[in-house]
Scaffold this active site. Structure first.
Site, PDB file in Angstrom:
ATOM      1  N   HIS A  42      39.008  17.771 -22.676  1.00 43.18           N
ATOM      2  CA  HIS A  42      38.051  16.692 -22.421  1.00 43.18           C
ATOM      3  C   HIS A  42      37.594  16.025 -23.713  1.00 43.18           C
ATOM      4  O   HIS A  42      37.411  14.808 -23.761  1.00 43.18           O
ATOM      5  CB  HIS A  42      36.849  17.265 -21.671  1.00 43.18           C
ATOM      6  N   SER A  87      36.017   8.936 -16.402  1.00 44.76           N
ATOM      7  CA  SER A  87      36.024   9.756 -15.188  1.00 44.76           C
ATOM      8  C   SER A  87      34.846  10.717 -15.137  1.00 44.76           C
ATOM      9  O   SER A  87      34.318  11.128 -16.162  1.00 44.76           O
ATOM     10  CB  SER A  87      37.326  10.562 -15.130  1.00 44.76           C
ATOM     11  N   HIS A  88      34.465  11.072 -13.916  1.00 49.77           N
ATOM     12  CA  HIS A  88      33.570  12.202 -13.672  1.00 49.77           C
ATOM     13  C   HIS A  88      34.075  12.914 -12.425  1.00 49.77           C
ATOM     14  O   HIS A  88      33.333  13.167 -11.476  1.00 49.77           O
ATOM     15  CB  HIS A  88      32.114  11.741 -13.531  1.00 49.77           C
ATOM     16  N   HIS A  90      35.731  16.091 -11.860  1.00 45.48           N
ATOM     17  CA  HIS A  90      35.457  17.495 -11.558  1.00 45.48           C
ATOM     18  C   HIS A  90      34.011  17.725 -11.119  1.00 45.48           C
ATOM     19  O   HIS A  90      33.772  18.368 -10.091  1.00 45.48           O
ATOM     20  CB  HIS A  90      35.810  18.370 -12.765  1.00 45.48           C
ATOM     21  N   ASP A 110      27.400   4.939 -22.899  1.00 48.70           N
ATOM     22  CA  ASP A 110      28.504   4.572 -23.791  1.00 48.70           C
ATOM     23  C   ASP A 110      28.445   3.095 -24.163  1.00 48.70           C
ATOM     24  O   ASP A 110      28.826   2.709 -25.266  1.00 48.70           O
ATOM     25  CB  ASP A 110      29.854   4.862 -23.120  1.00 48.70           C
ATOM     26  N   GLN A 237      25.668  18.375 -14.380  1.00 47.19           N
ATOM     27  CA  GLN A 237      24.421  17.894 -14.949  1.00 47.19           C
ATOM     28  C   GLN A 237      23.548  17.218 -13.892  1.00 47.19           C
ATOM     29  O   GLN A 237      24.036  16.742 -12.893  1.00 47.19           O
ATOM     30  CB  GLN A 237      24.715  16.883 -16.071  1.00 47.19           C
ATOM     31  N   ASP A 265      25.856   8.610 -28.108  1.00 45.31           N
ATOM     32  CA  ASP A 265      25.455   9.220 -26.837  1.00 45.31           C
ATOM     33  C   ASP A 265      25.791  10.708 -26.852  1.00 45.31           C
ATOM     34  O   ASP A 265      26.832  11.115 -27.377  1.00 45.31           O
ATOM     35  CB  ASP A 265      26.215   8.488 -25.718  1.00 45.31           C
ATOM     36  N   GLU A 309      24.631  19.992 -21.539  1.00 42.00           N
ATOM     37  CA  GLU A 309      24.978  18.594 -21.263  1.00 42.00           C
ATOM     38  C   GLU A 309      23.861  17.907 -20.480  1.00 42.00           C
ATOM     39  O   GLU A 309      24.111  17.058 -19.624  1.00 42.00           O
ATOM     40  CB  GLU A 309      26.318  18.511 -20.532  1.00 42.00           C
ATOM     41  N   ASP A 491      41.366   1.922 -19.828  1.00 43.90           N
ATOM     42  CA  ASP A 491      42.129   2.765 -18.901  1.00 43.90           C
ATOM     43  C   ASP A 491      41.462   4.115 -18.691  1.00 43.90           C
ATOM     44  O   ASP A 491      40.784   4.635 -19.570  1.00 43.90           O
ATOM     45  CB  ASP A 491      43.568   2.974 -19.402  1.00 43.90           C
ATOM     46  N   SER A 531      41.710  12.126 -17.994  1.00 43.55           N
ATOM     47  CA  SER A 531      41.244  13.228 -17.148  1.00 43.55           C
ATOM     48  C   SER A 531      42.461  14.000 -16.660  1.00 43.55           C
ATOM     49  O   SER A 531      43.215  13.512 -15.817  1.00 43.55           O
ATOM     50  CB  SER A 531      40.444  12.696 -15.955  1.00 43.55           C
TER      51      SER A 531
END
EC number: 6.3.5.3
Length: 725
Positions: A42, A87-88, A90, A110, A237, A265, A309, A491, A531
């Site tokens: 990651h 991506s998020h 998982h 970001d 989180q 960040d 996190e 991307d 990811s």
């Protein structure tokens, strides 16, 4: 060190030996945790970096390419657009509401950490089979949770979510995809970067307090799932959009001053990644006093503080002497702010706890020179099994059309987009549901800014290289159909387990497709995300390189609609229909197959089509334009009619009736205002075209298909709600 502890941190024997070489000794638990996070897939991109290096990243309008928090392009009159998709996946599969919400929060940070006010969001969502007896109910729960999480965070932040896509396939049964995009604007001179330089400059922690939520998140997102993955719920989180709103406003106020050197960040791996990345980019060292960190819970350890996190946090490198002024701004907004360290010239991260040195790690081997893997690749065997598939329509076109129209991949997603506030900030010109790209007005320079996001996973399964190139071409085409010139992409590369050579082959091919398309179409990559490990119990998702494109027209009033109106005098098809059924939705629905072959993208024809659309729009010849996607001409026309509340009477000249469902690229449906002018214009530019027909008040008629407009609209607008229950 105990081998079980090393294994728990996902450190291989080879990597542990490298740690011994770097440190010259055994690491302690804190150091192992920090290195594990920074070397995770990651954070380090260790499996993918080899293939990302050749992406086209430069153009006269590119201000900042990959390597920063987000990409930046020049949009005219000294204004910049700052954007990224990531991506998020998982976390959203484990805890859909919290995972999706914090995914939105992360991408917003970001963007605004670069100095931009966020003005638009989009998303690309992929779910499993909602009709399956065993898992359908759970998939619907995931849909509802993810959508609720996205809308909650975005709406509370006052950021309009203006577009996106949502698709369904069995390959996502065990791993859903939640890709979030954000775009902000600022003056070019006001862009900020993530750096920490200047010996003795203070390092300041700002935002919410640190808790134990999200511990190990970066490592969790770098591994596959199995039946026990539900126990990972504590690693997801918890987001607080109201705290983030305060953080954004405080940061934007700070950016008007001259108090800071850089800002980063705290995302994956929290304080670890932000500190190492800032120092690593600058070739500096850093000293952190971890006991100075604002804490939400009692008894927290250095290990937990470095790897938490917790959301809504930033790390700032301030100019010496201005630290109190920085703290004053954040305190005014009700946020924590504390000096927790300083920049050094040691090239090392020195971690202190109540005066005691508890960690000493060289920065470069964990940041700029983290290990890069050269994993084995192997062409998947399934490609030989599927390439000879040929589609044959064995039912009437009427029946096939109604099956397509009712499919969850086609039906209108009002259930989703009506939960998003798309009009807040009062800049939105085209939002979700309006078909095609989404557009906003930039008030500072009155330009039209269009954006689109897409990935057809079936095409990428059939041919990972052409499928990825097709995604780049498709989003660019959508931008052109909105009246804007495509300028750059971001991307989000979603793939399976990189330890599987066939998955790495798919990834390598996907990168080649993106490189080729971006080079030929002059749309460089300015930001992105990878990811991997989207796999459960050994089953990987289809390759899914999500592409977001941004384009500009210097006049906001030149926005082009995506569906018909009373001003449409005739309907035309632009581009060549080649009978491309490989990976098509009709083949999936009728034959239960994702198979066949794909047509190569004709990039010169694509560019010529874009050029025509922009010039014809400028000349006020077009009433609307819509790129042909899944379901082919038939479904594209049906959507345009449903949205316009107008029918059509159209006829193609295809010898094969099934061609109305094929999915060849580089094709557009246009509604024209002045037919005579249009024909003259299209002939001058050498574009392939064919007249389809005219508007009809009550019916949708296309070749052998005839359905009342009322029935078409009922199917298109109501089915998705029925499916979700």
């Amino acid at each position: 060190m105990d081998k079980e502890i090393i294994k728990q941190h996902k450190i291989s024997d080879e990597e542990y030996q490298e740690i011994l070489n770097i440190l010259g000794r055994e690491p302690n638990l804190l150091e192992l945790g920090v290195i594990s996070a920074m070397w995770s897939e990651h954070c380090s991109y260790k499996s993918s970096k080899k293939y990302l290096s050749g992406f086209p990243t430069k153009a006269p309008w590119v201000i900042q390419g990959p390597g920063e928090n987000a990409g930046v392009i020049d949009i005219g009159k000294k204004m910049a657009a700052v954007f990224k998709v990531e991506s998020h996946n998982h976390p959203s599969f484990i805890e859909p509401f919290a995972g999706a919400a914090t995914g939105v929060g992360g991408i917003l940070r970001d963007v605004f950490t670069m100095g931009a006010r966020v003005v638009a969001g989009m998303n690309s969502l992929k779910f499993g089979n909602i009709h399956d007896e065993k898992i359908g109910k759970h998939q619907k729960y995931l849909v509802k949770g993810v959508v609720s999480g996205i809308s909650h965070y975005g709406n509370c932040m006052g950021v309009p979510t203006i577009g996106g896509e949502c698709a369904f396939d069995e390959c996502f049964n065990g791993n859903i995809l939640v890709n979030a995009f954000a775009l902000g604007t600022c003056k070019i001179k006001d862009i900020f970067y993530a750096k920490a330089e200047g010996i003795g400059n203070p390092v300041i922690y700002v935002g919410s307090k640190t808790g134990r939520d999200g511990l190990g998140g970066a490592v969790m997102a770098s591994d596959s799932f199995n039946e026990s993955s539900k126990s990972l719920r504590p690693t997801v989180q918890i987001g607080d959009p109201f705290a983030e709103k305060l953080l954004m406003e405080a940061c934007l106020e700070l950016f008007k001053t001259d108090y800071i050197v850089g800002i980063q960040d705290m995302g994956a791996a929290g304080l670890t990644s932000s500190s190492f990345e800032m120092a690593g980019r600058s070739g500096s060292g850093m000293r952190l006093y971890l006991d100075k960190t604002p804490m939400r819970e009692e008894g927290m350890t250095p290990y937990e503080l470095m790897l938490s996190e917790s959301q809504e946090r930033m790390l700032i490198c301030a100019k010496k002497g201005y630290e109190e002024k920085v703290i004053e701004i954040f305190n005014k907004w009700g946020l924590d702010a504390a000096i927790i360290g300083e920049v050094t010239d040691s090239g090392k991260m020195e971690l202190f706890w109540h005066g005691e040195l508890v960690g000493l790690i060289p920065i470069e081997p964990l940041s700029e020179k983290a290990p890069i893997l050269d994993r084995p690749v192997a062409r998947p065997k399934y490609l030989d099994e599927i390439k000879n598939y040929k589609f044959n329509l064995n039912i009437s076109t009427q029946e096939a059309f109604e099956k397509l129209l009712a499919n969850e991949n086609v039906s209108n997603k009002a259930y989703i987009y009506e939960q998003f506030d798309s009009s807040v900030q009062t800049n939105t010109l085209k939002s979700d549901g309006a078909l095609g790209a989404n557009s906003i007005r930039i008030k500072e320079n009155n330009c039209l800014l269009s954006m689109a996001i897409e990935c057809n996973s079936r095409l990428n399964y059939v041919n990972p290289k052409i499928g990825a190139a097709a995604a780049v071409a498709s989003v660019g085409r959508k931008i052109a159909c909105s009246g804007a010139k495509p300028l750059a992409i971001s991307d989000c590369l979603n793939y399976g387990n990189p330890q599987n050579p066939e998955v790495m082959w798919q990834f390598a091919q996907g990168c080649e497709g993106i490189k080729l398309a971006c080079k030929e179409l002059n749309t460089p990559v300015v930001s992105g995300n990878v990811s991997l490990y989207n796999e459960t119990d050994g089953v990987s998702i289809f390759p899914s390189p999500t592409i977001a494109c941004v384009g500009v027209n210097e006049k906001a009033e030149n926005v082009l609609k995506s569906y018909f109106s009373k001003d449409t005098s005739a309907i035309y098809l632009l581009g060549e229909s080649k009978g491309s059924f490989g990976g098509s939705l009709i083949a999936k629905i009728l034959d239960k197959k994702v198979a066949g072959e794909l047509e190569d993208i004709d990039f010169s024809a694509e560019l010529k089509l874009w050029d025509f659309l922009l010039k014809a729009n400028e000349a006020k010849i077009l009433d609307c334009a819509n790129s042909i996607g899944i379901g082919g001409i038939a479904i594209t026309l049906a959507k345009m009619c449903a949205m316009a509340n107008l029918g059509i009477n159209a006829k193609t000249n295809f010898a094969d009736k099934s061609f109305i469902f094929e999915e060849s690229p580089t094709r557009v449906i246009v509604g024209v205002k002045d037919e005579e002018e249009f024909i003259k214009f299209v002939n001058e530019m050498g574009i392939n075209f064919a007249k389809l027909g005219n508007l009809d008040e009550k019916d949708f008629i296309l070749d052998d298909i005839k359905i009342s407009l009322a029935k078409l609209q009922t199917i298109y607008f109501d089915k998705f709600n029925e499916y979700l229950g």
